[in-house]
Design an enzyme around this catalytic site. Structure first.
Site, PDB file in Angstrom:
ATOM      1  CB  ILE A  37     -11.076  -3.408  -3.673  1.00  0.00           C
ATOM      2  CG1 ILE A  37     -10.397  -4.782  -3.578  1.00  0.00           C
ATOM      3  CG2 ILE A  37     -11.449  -3.073  -5.101  1.00  0.00           C
ATOM      4  CD1 ILE A  37     -11.331  -5.932  -3.906  1.00  0.00           C
ATOM      5  N   GLY A  38      -8.772  -2.745  -1.134  1.00  0.00           N
ATOM      6  CA  GLY A  38      -8.570  -3.009   0.282  1.00  0.00           C
ATOM      7  C   GLY A  38      -7.132  -2.799   0.671  1.00  0.00           C
ATOM      8  N   GLY A  40      -4.456  -3.632   4.051  1.00  0.00           N
ATOM      9  CA  GLY A  40      -4.259  -4.244   5.359  1.00  0.00           C
ATOM     10  C   GLY A  40      -2.917  -3.862   5.914  1.00  0.00           C
ATOM     11  N   GLY A  41      -2.506  -4.558   6.970  1.00  0.00           N
ATOM     12  CA  GLY A  41      -1.274  -4.215   7.661  1.00  0.00           C
ATOM     13  C   GLY A  41      -0.104  -3.917   6.749  1.00  0.00           C
ATOM     14  CG  PHE A  42       2.718  -5.421   6.934  1.00  0.00           C
ATOM     15  CD1 PHE A  42       3.410  -4.353   7.462  1.00  0.00           C
ATOM     16  CD2 PHE A  42       2.186  -6.357   7.814  1.00  0.00           C
ATOM     17  CE1 PHE A  42       3.583  -4.214   8.824  1.00  0.00           C
ATOM     18  CE2 PHE A  42       2.363  -6.231   9.178  1.00  0.00           C
ATOM     19  CZ  PHE A  42       3.063  -5.155   9.684  1.00  0.00           C
ATOM     20  N   GLY A  43      -0.164  -5.223   3.161  1.00  0.00           N
ATOM     21  CA  GLY A  43      -0.481  -5.586   1.789  1.00  0.00           C
ATOM     22  C   GLY A  43      -1.626  -4.780   1.223  1.00  0.00           C
ATOM     23  CE  LYS A  65      -3.100 -10.425   2.025  1.00  0.00           C
ATOM     24  NZ  LYS A  65      -3.576 -11.323   3.111  1.00  0.00           N
ATOM     25  CG  ASP A 171      -9.367 -16.973  13.491  1.00  0.00           C
ATOM     26  OD1 ASP A 171     -10.013 -16.976  14.561  1.00  0.00           O
ATOM     27  OD2 ASP A 171      -8.989 -15.943  12.922  1.00  0.00           O
TER      28      ASP A 171
END
Length: 407
Positions: A37-38, A40-43, A65, A171
């Site tokens: 479902i997603g 990212g950079g490396f995962g 993840k 953050d």
């Protein structure tokens, strides 16, 4: 002739696993993967559930993840989850503090998985829905006064918990706040890849300015301490929350006109901190939000190592709700359809409805998102994220040996 600079190490990309792949965590519990479902950079992120003969449904309560085991980011995030986000720890806190819920994602398991001769690290987390940034933008970059104060109350609950467990987030922002998959009145703070252990073994880190860390974080929201290269603290988390609340109420912050100039942003924040009434005038254009000013004055007076008076801060926000004829009824006034897609209000409705089909992919507590707005466009700096990832990459091989991590 100057020596050639070494290129940064290239991290491996995760291969995609087929639905039905079974992962076994360190506690020998089996987890079955569903569809991804997603990315990212490396995962990669997958829907997941406890292993059974049935395929993973679209209503699965977990996500997994996965990234190559010699990459660093997930290892760094795991350290926080294993120390501070175990379900029993969170439930104990909810009971002792008499809370209805706590917006900290639960850690359900992790481990290593071998596939086609490669090693992958994985972590099992709660599944969530949309993030508040998408909703904020769909609503014309405004949240109601009541909603902002309620978000402030929920975030104080979250921050008190992680602060009491020796961590700060560093953050806080709308894109790191996700709605519960099942209850859209509940919001969770995610992305602990940069969470900082400010008080290991009860000893607070010393105030120290480090030029290599200047302006770290999301530039428009990060704390003045972070602009100076000081390690994150409880004071910094509360300052960031204050900026978030002002942005949600006003639509933007005074220094957002020049985010490519980190020193301008820093100096603007310092100037307005020294004259909070001028900040109120600038942002609210004559409208009244005395509780925000009172909150910022409290944060301004805090020492770097000082423990916040969370109860007092909650009272400030509760008084704010009372002053506008509202109360903390646990209902967030957000424009969300039953299917999880976004809609907007007023003149933004048609525009947002067209966007919603593309922007409503469910996210996990480690969900991937757009890169942070960094200050290093004209003056590159060595960010804390780079430092954390590099350190983690070198030490990540020892994680499988640790069945339990000490505080």
């Amino acid at each position: 002739m100057a020596p050639k600079r070494k290129a940064p190490l290239k991290r491996k990309l995760a291969e995609e696993f087929p639905p039905g792949e079974v992962l076994v965590d360190t506690a020998k519990k089996q987890w079955k993967l569903g569809t991804p479902i997603g990315k990212g950079g490396f995962g990669l992120l997958y829907l997941a559930d406890e292993n059974s003969s049935k395929p993973v449904s679209n209503n699965a309560p977990y996500v997994v993840k996965v990234e190559p085991s010699d990459n660093g980011p997930l290892f760094s995030e795991l350290k926080f989850y294993m120390r501070a986000a175990k379900p029993e720890l969170i439930q104990k806190w909810i009971t002792s503090q008499k809370l209805k819920y706590l917006g900290v994602p639960k850690y359900w398991g992790s481990g290593l998985h071998e596939k086609n001769g490669n090693s992958y690290r994985f972590m099992v987390m709660d599944r969530f829905g949309s993030d508040l940034q998408k909703i904020f933008e769909s609503n014309g970059k405004r949240f109601s006064h009541k909603t902002v104060l309620q978000l402030g109350l929920r975030l104080l609950d979250i921050l008190e918990y992680i602060h009491e467990h020796e961590y700060v987030h560093g953050d806080i922002k709308a894109s790191n706040l996700l709605l519960s998959h099942k209850n859209t009145n509940q919001v969770y703070l995610v992305d602990y890849g940069l969470a900082y252990r400010y008080c290991p073994e009860g000893i607070h880190k010393e105030y120290k300015e480090d030029p290599k860390r200047c302006h770290d974080g999301t530039i428009e929201l990060t704390s003045i301490d972070a602009h100076k290269g000081v390690a994150p603290s409880r004071r910094g988390d509360l300052e960031i929350l204050g900026y978030c609340m002002m942005q949600w109420l006003c639509g933007s912050l005074p220094w957002e006109d020049k985010l490519t100039d980190p020193n301008y942003v820093r100096d603007s924040k310092i100037r307005y901190r020294d004259n909070i009434s001028s900040l109120m005038t600038k942002c609210f254009s004559g409208k009244d939000a005395p509780e925000i000013a009172k909150y910022l004055e409290y944060v301004k007076a805090m020492g770097y190592t000082e423990k916040p008076q969370y109860k007092k801060l909650r009272e400030i926000f509760l008084d704010g709700l009372k002053s506008i004829g509202a109360k903390d009824d646990d209902k967030l006034d957000l424009s969300i359809l039953e299917n999880g897609s976004l809609t907007a209000v007023g003149e933004h409705k048609k525009k947002a409805a067209g966007r919603s089909k593309k922007t409503t992919e469910p996210r996990s507590s480690g969900g991937e998102k757009s890169p942070k707005k960094k200050a290093g466009l004209s003056n590159p700096v060595h960010s804390r994220k780079q430092e954390v990832e590099e350190r983690a990459a070198h030490s990540s091989s020892d994680l499988p040996k640790r069945k339990r991590m000490k505080k």
